[in-house]
Write an enzyme that holds these catalytic residues in place. Sequence first.
Site, PDB file in Angstrom:
ATOM      1  N   HIS A 140     212.969  82.812  85.838  1.00  0.00           N
ATOM      2  CA  HIS A 140     213.740  81.587  86.015  1.00  0.00           C
ATOM      3  C   HIS A 140     212.898  80.455  86.583  1.00  0.00           C
ATOM      4  O   HIS A 140     211.806  80.660  87.093  1.00  0.00           O
ATOM      5  CB  HIS A 140     214.975  81.844  86.891  1.00  0.00           C
ATOM      6  CG  HIS A 140     214.676  82.207  88.316  1.00  0.00           C
ATOM      7  ND1 HIS A 140     214.355  81.274  89.273  1.00  0.00           N
ATOM      8  CD2 HIS A 140     214.666  83.405  88.941  1.00  0.00           C
ATOM      9  CE1 HIS A 140     214.168  81.891  90.434  1.00  0.00           C
ATOM     10  NE2 HIS A 140     214.337  83.190  90.262  1.00  0.00           N
ATOM     11  N   CYS A 156     212.647  88.284  91.651  1.00  0.00           N
ATOM     12  CA  CYS A 156     212.623  87.550  90.389  1.00  0.00           C
ATOM     13  C   CYS A 156     211.247  86.911  90.188  1.00  0.00           C
ATOM     14  O   CYS A 156     210.479  86.739  91.127  1.00  0.00           O
ATOM     15  CB  CYS A 156     213.694  86.465  90.377  1.00  0.00           C
ATOM     16  SG  CYS A 156     215.372  87.100  90.169  1.00  0.00           S
TER      17      CYS A 156
END
Length: 180
Positions: A140, A156
Site C-alpha cells: 500500500h 505491510c
Amino acid sequence: MPMFTSSYGAVSDAGYSLPRIPIEKVDRKYHRQIVRYDTSEAPGTIIVDTSNKFLYLVQENGKAMRYGIGVGREGFEWRGTARVAMKREWPTWTPPAAMIKRQPELAKHANGMKPGLGNPLGARALYLYNKGGDTGYRLHGTPEWASIGKAMSSGCIRLMNQDIIDLYERTEKGAKVIVL
C-alpha cells in the site's frame, strides 16, 4: 537504466491532491527505476526483498521496475507467497484487532477510517491472499515518505503514494507476490 526521479511531483487523483514528495531527501536507491533483475519468475510477478527494502515488478528480458519500500518492524516481518486478490483505489483502512489492542487510540477506526491523505493505506492498496485466505498484509501507499527504506510498519509493505499508483496500474489482479 531509466530512473523516475521526476515522477514524485504533486498529483491530482480521484479528487485528492497528493503533495509533492521531497524526493531529494530520499536515498536515490529507493527512487523508482528499471534495473537488471534475473529471475525465473514470470513477468508481472512481484518480488519483495525485505532485507534490502526493494520491491521488484518482474518485466521481460531480465529487467524489473524497482521501488523503494518500508517493511515490518522487528516481530512483524513475514515471508512467503501470496496473490493479489483485490486492488483498491483510496481504500478504507480498518486496523486489525491485535493492532487496536497494542494501540487503544486506534479503536475509533475499528469500523474503518475513510480514505484520504491521512489514511495509512495511502492512495492504493493491493490485498494479499494465500491458500488460507486473507493474509492481513497489503502492498500500500503511505503519506510517510520518510519511512521508505526503514522497518517500522506492522508488517505491510509500504511504498510512496506516487509509486503505489504506478505499481497499481502495472499489476494484474491475481499476480503472484513473493516476499523474501
